[in-house]
Design an enzyme around this catalytic site. Structure first.
Site, PDB file in Angstrom:
ATOM      1  N   LYS A 133     -18.880 -10.266  -2.291  1.00 15.36           N
ATOM      2  CA  LYS A 133     -18.985  -9.082  -2.150  1.00 15.36           C
ATOM      3  C   LYS A 133     -19.172  -8.491  -3.580  1.00 15.36           C
ATOM      4  O   LYS A 133     -20.219  -7.717  -3.912  1.00 15.36           O
ATOM      5  CB  LYS A 133     -17.592  -8.310  -1.794  1.00 15.36           C
ATOM      6  CG  LYS A 133     -17.754  -6.805  -1.481  1.00 15.36           C
ATOM      7  CD  LYS A 133     -16.585  -6.187  -1.324  1.00 15.36           C
ATOM      8  CE  LYS A 133     -15.999  -5.779  -2.601  1.00 15.36           C
ATOM      9  NZ  LYS A 133     -14.817  -4.857  -2.454  1.00 15.36           N
ATOM     10  N   ASP A 152     -17.784  -4.178   2.250  1.00 14.06           N
ATOM     11  CA  ASP A 152     -16.496  -3.730   1.926  1.00 14.06           C
ATOM     12  C   ASP A 152     -16.058  -3.099   3.051  1.00 14.06           C
ATOM     13  O   ASP A 152     -16.361  -3.021   4.337  1.00 14.06           O
ATOM     14  CB  ASP A 152     -16.530  -2.729   0.907  1.00 14.06           C
ATOM     15  CG  ASP A 152     -17.132  -1.370   1.259  1.00 14.06           C
ATOM     16  OD1 ASP A 152     -17.668  -1.240   2.245  1.00 14.06           O
ATOM     17  OD2 ASP A 152     -16.798  -0.342   0.389  1.00 14.06           O
TER      18      ASP A 152
END
Ligand code: SF4
Length: 228
Positions: A133, A152
């Site tokens: 991420k 996310d």
């Protein structure tokens, strides 16, 4: 071709059509969608993204100007006293682990990359506290390299509600959700799509009581008016 293979192809085709319709609508809704973390260079974005885990961008944006004023380079961050850094970043939570990760990451940047942030997924995910991420945020936002989709909490939730992942209802497997999104979205749109979905998740498709009656995606959304 076997019937099941044909069905799979058709299902994937339908998912791509839905994903592209949503993407086109998001472009109209949020043409300026971008990363909300303040940063002036790749290092600041990397550190801010490490700090954003289990925190909010607003909190991180309050902390980072103080942090980068005190430690304006990778070398400064690498040689920081842990206790001093912990005091600054405490509002973001998990501050002891984050301090360790930032200091150790910056030591590697200094020792192996001349104090610069590396530009590949392979190198980034070896840094302490950096998973896909964070690497995707840095690569997509600063280096304009679409290596993956940032998943996310907002992107994970919206991918489920919009029917853009087939990980199973309520799955929070970010890696699997990312793989599903990468299969159905054009690569050059991966970063924009992440930012736009995050903006939509903050404004309209919030975790509790999504505002479906104000949502411009409702005609495309299989969960419209049915979420909690
Ligand atoms: S229609 Fe409702 S559930 Fe679907 S994306 Fe919009 S706000 Fe979220």
């Amino acid at each position: 071709m076997a019937k099941s293979a044909l069905n799979n192809q058709e299902t994937m085709g339908n998912r791509k059509i839905l994903a592209n319709r949503i993407l086109n609508r998001l472009k109209k809704m949020y043409p300026e969608a971008d990363c909300a973390l303040y940063h002036n260079n790749a290092l600041e974005l990397l550190v801010a993204t490490i700090l954003s885990a289990q925190s909010t961008d607003e909190t991180v944006n309050k902390v980072t100007p103080i942090l980068f004023r005190a430690y304006p380079s990778a070398a400064c961050l690498a040689s920081a006293k842990a206790a001093d850094m912990e005091t600054i970043i405490k509002p973001t939570g998990f501050f002891r682990q984050k301090t360790k990760n930032i200091i150790n990451t910056c030591k590697i940047l200094v020792e192996s990359f001349g104090g610069e942030v590396p530009r590949t997924m392979e190198e980034l995910i070896k840094l302490p506290g950096v998973a896909r991420k964070t690497a995707n945020v840095v690569l997509g936002t600063w280096f304009q390299k679409n290596e993956g989709v940032v998943v996310d909490t907002h992107v994970g939730r919206l991918a489920q509600r919009l029917g853009l992942t087939w990980t199973g209802k309520d799955s929070k497997d970010a890696v699997k959700i990312e793989q599903d999104l990468m299969q159905i979205l054009p690569r050059n749109q991966w970063t924009f799509f992440s930012h736009a979905l995050i903006w939509h998740g903050r404004r309209i498709c919030v975790a509790r009581k999504p505002k479906c009656d104000a949502c411009e995606l409702s005609s495309l959304c299989p969960s419209a008016f049915s979420s909690e």
